[in-house]
Design an enzyme around this catalytic site. Structure first.
Site, PDB file in Angstrom:
ATOM      1  N   GLY A 176     -37.641  35.893 -37.807  1.00 34.58           N
ATOM      2  CA  GLY A 176     -37.520  35.377 -36.437  1.00 34.58           C
ATOM      3  C   GLY A 176     -38.759  34.580 -36.049  1.00 34.58           C
ATOM      4  O   GLY A 176     -39.814  34.685 -36.674  1.00 34.58           O
ATOM      5  N   LYS A 182     -40.572  37.805 -52.429  1.00 38.52           N
ATOM      6  CA  LYS A 182     -41.508  38.674 -51.699  1.00 38.52           C
ATOM      7  C   LYS A 182     -42.019  39.797 -52.600  1.00 38.52           C
ATOM      8  O   LYS A 182     -43.207  40.126 -52.588  1.00 38.52           O
ATOM      9  CB  LYS A 182     -40.824  39.245 -50.455  1.00 38.52           C
ATOM     10  CG  LYS A 182     -40.558  38.177 -49.392  1.00 38.52           C
ATOM     11  CD  LYS A 182     -39.629  38.686 -48.303  1.00 38.52           C
ATOM     12  CE  LYS A 182     -39.407  37.635 -47.222  1.00 38.52           C
ATOM     13  NZ  LYS A 182     -38.301  37.957 -46.327  1.00 38.52           N
ATOM     14  N   GLY A 225     -31.701  32.681 -36.383  1.00 40.66           N
ATOM     15  CA  GLY A 225     -32.875  32.090 -37.052  1.00 40.66           C
ATOM     16  C   GLY A 225     -33.482  32.982 -38.116  1.00 40.66           C
ATOM     17  O   GLY A 225     -34.599  32.742 -38.553  1.00 40.66           O
ATOM     18  N   THR A 241     -37.801  27.081 -36.843  1.00 42.48           N
ATOM     19  CA  THR A 241     -37.893  28.432 -36.284  1.00 42.48           C
ATOM     20  C   THR A 241     -39.339  28.933 -36.289  1.00 42.48           C
ATOM     21  O   THR A 241     -39.896  29.286 -35.246  1.00 42.48           O
ATOM     22  CB  THR A 241     -37.002  29.398 -37.123  1.00 42.48           C
ATOM     23  OG1 THR A 241     -35.676  28.881 -37.124  1.00 42.48           O
ATOM     24  CG2 THR A 241     -37.015  30.798 -36.551  1.00 42.48           C
ATOM     25  N   VAL A 242     -39.964  28.941 -37.470  1.00 38.27           N
ATOM     26  CA  VAL A 242     -41.311  29.524 -37.582  1.00 38.27           C
ATOM     27  C   VAL A 242     -42.363  28.595 -36.964  1.00 38.27           C
ATOM     28  O   VAL A 242     -43.253  29.049 -36.234  1.00 38.27           O
ATOM     29  CB  VAL A 242     -41.651  29.828 -39.065  1.00 38.27           C
ATOM     30  CG1 VAL A 242     -43.040  30.430 -39.188  1.00 38.27           C
ATOM     31  CG2 VAL A 242     -40.610  30.769 -39.671  1.00 38.27           C
TER      32      VAL A 242
END
Ligand code: NDP
Ligand code: HSE
Length: 424
Positions: A302, A205, A187, A13-14
């Site tokens: 995304g 995070k 995603g 995805t990335v």
């Protein structure tokens, strides 16, 4: 023009989003930043992804030596996810003098110190904008735009998957499992969705973000973590009736000189700006002592939003003549328990099911009182001999409410304590 060779590790995805942006923006970046970024090598197992993007297969392999031994590659961008082999590949790249760009918050939050040691050896840079809050440039804001402040707190929605799930449950009454499948298809979700729904992704995070806010390493084991897997539609509905929206929040605060870091679902007033952050969008509120509140908002997951953050790091790294590393002691062994506060204070929403008979409420209220837990409001609905009671509890210490509820659960008249949700 300076030519900068880049390697991409992973084309999922990335990685796919990053490749597409680099291809589309190559000329623009050359004009605006004076660097010509060329993707020189890609590590990827799945050749169908390579073909789908129209990439020349001769620049694709699974061998990191093709990256390490190529002197033209000066930046390595990683999107494998997980710890190994990403960790070894990035450490080897740094030692070889190549700067790294990563979206991998798990790796970064756990191995920041090791990576930094390798960066010092190779005189290379560490860039991790995409690791937190997807396309929203929160890392650069904390590192380069907040120096005139001591940061008091950071609070935000930092996981797109869980925000997407909670939004769909609240707005469309959908079931948790169905919405999770949709988030995976889009995603947003991690390879193992437990990383999202059980709060691990937000914990990684918050560990990174609160470290940057407070200039002190906040390891993941100092972050309290609770996910959304036990959240029920019933409580989202009750919350709505009371004027609250349920969000998975990541909160880092400086309280009396100690750091408090926690991830958990929380009811926030509908008027709170975070309540209107919906779907895969994320937002963080940062409170600096001079600037006051800043809110950063945008897509938290995304391919293209995250690719946008990766590309900004690649261009930033390509333009540096010297790479700046942490200004705090990044050594995990330097961490002291006394730097952290664990027994935080909150208001609470508690829902329980009890027998509908005389004296039950009095017993519960007396147990709450025994632990200095004070009821703000309560609401009861009774049906067929059972009663469902919702208490809104005044601000109290986490340890007090936990002790009180443990004792209440053991009462014969109490069938179950169904929900305990913090209220901000
Ligand atoms: P994907 O699973 O979509 O992509 C990972 C890719 O890397 C896959 O194509 C995989 O191939 C490939 N890969 C993994 N290991 C190797 C290896 N040893 N050799 C060759 N190829 C390999 O993950 P995402 O792109 O979603 O996520 C990547 C990272 O980015 C994670 O750290 C994630 O936390 C982070 N991230 C993700 C965001 C998102 O919105 N998805 C947003 C922000 C950060 P294969 O599938 O064949 O194993
Ligand atoms: N799984 C993560 C999320 C990806 O849903 O936010 C972005 O870090």
């Amino acid at each position: 023009m300076k030519k900068v060779g880049v390697a991409l590790l992973g084309l999922g995805t990335v990685g796919g989003g990053t490749y597409r942006i680099l291809k589309k923006m190559r000329e623009d970046i050359a004009k605006t930043d004076g660097v010509d970024i060329e993707v020189m090598h890609i590590l990827e197992k799945d050749m169908s992804k390579v073909e789908a993007l129209g990439i020349d297969p001769s620049i694709v392999s699974c061998d990191i030596n093709n990256v390490i031994n190529n002197p033209e590659i000066s930046i390595v961008a990683e999107f494998f996810g997980g710890i190994e082999p990403a960790r070894s590949f990035l450490m080897a790249s740094l030692k070889a003098g190549k700067s790294i760009v990563t979206a991998n918050k798990e790796l970064f939050s756990k191995h920041w110190s090791d990576l930094e040691e390798c960066a010092k050896i190779g005189n290379a840079g560490l860039y991790f904008e995409a690791s937190c809050v997807g396309g929203v440039p929160v890392i650069r804001a904390l590192q380069a735009s907040m120096q005139g402040n001591r940061i008091q707190s950071i609070m935000g929605i930092v996981n797109g998957t869980t925000n997407y799930i909670l939004t769909k449950m609240a707005d469309e009454g959908l079931d948790y499992a169905d919405v999770l499948k949709e988030a995976q298809r889009l995603g947003y979700a991690e390879a193992n969705p437990s990383a999202d729904v059980d709060g691990f992704d937000s914990m990684y995070k918050l560990s990174i973000l609160s470290t940057l806010c407070f200039h002190k390493r906040v390891p993941i084991d100092k972050v309290y973590r609770e996910g959304i897997s036990k959240v029920s539609k019933i409580d989202i509905e009750f919350g709505k009736q009371l004027g609250y929206t349920l969000k998975l929040l990541a909160i880092g605060k400086m309280v009396d000189g100690k750091i408090e870091a926690r991830v958990h679902p929380a009811f926030i007033l509908d008027s709170n700006p975070l309540a209107s952050v919906k779907g895969s969008f994320n937002a963080v509120l940062i409170d600096g002592d001079n600037v006051g509140d800043i809110m950063l908002y945008g897509r938290g997951a995304g391919d293209l939003p995250t690719g946008s953050a990766i590309v900004s790091d690649i261009v930033y790294a390509a333009c540096q003549t010297e790479h700046k590393l942490s200004c705090f002691d990044n050594n995990l062994s330097a961490i002291k328990d006394s730097d952290f506060s664990t027994d935080f204070e909150c208001e609470y929403y508690v829902r329980m099911t009890v027998e509908d008979k005389a004296g039950v409420l009095a017993k519960i209220a007396s147990t709450l009182g025994k632990y200095d837990v004070s009821i703000n409001t309560l609401q009861q609905t009774a049906n067929d001999g059972a009663a469902s009671i919702i208490f809104m509890i005044h601000k109290t210490k986490e340890s007090n409410i936990n002790k009180a509820l443990a004792e209440i659960k053991s009462l014969n008249e109490v069938d179950s304590v169904d929900a305990l949700i913090r209220v901000l």
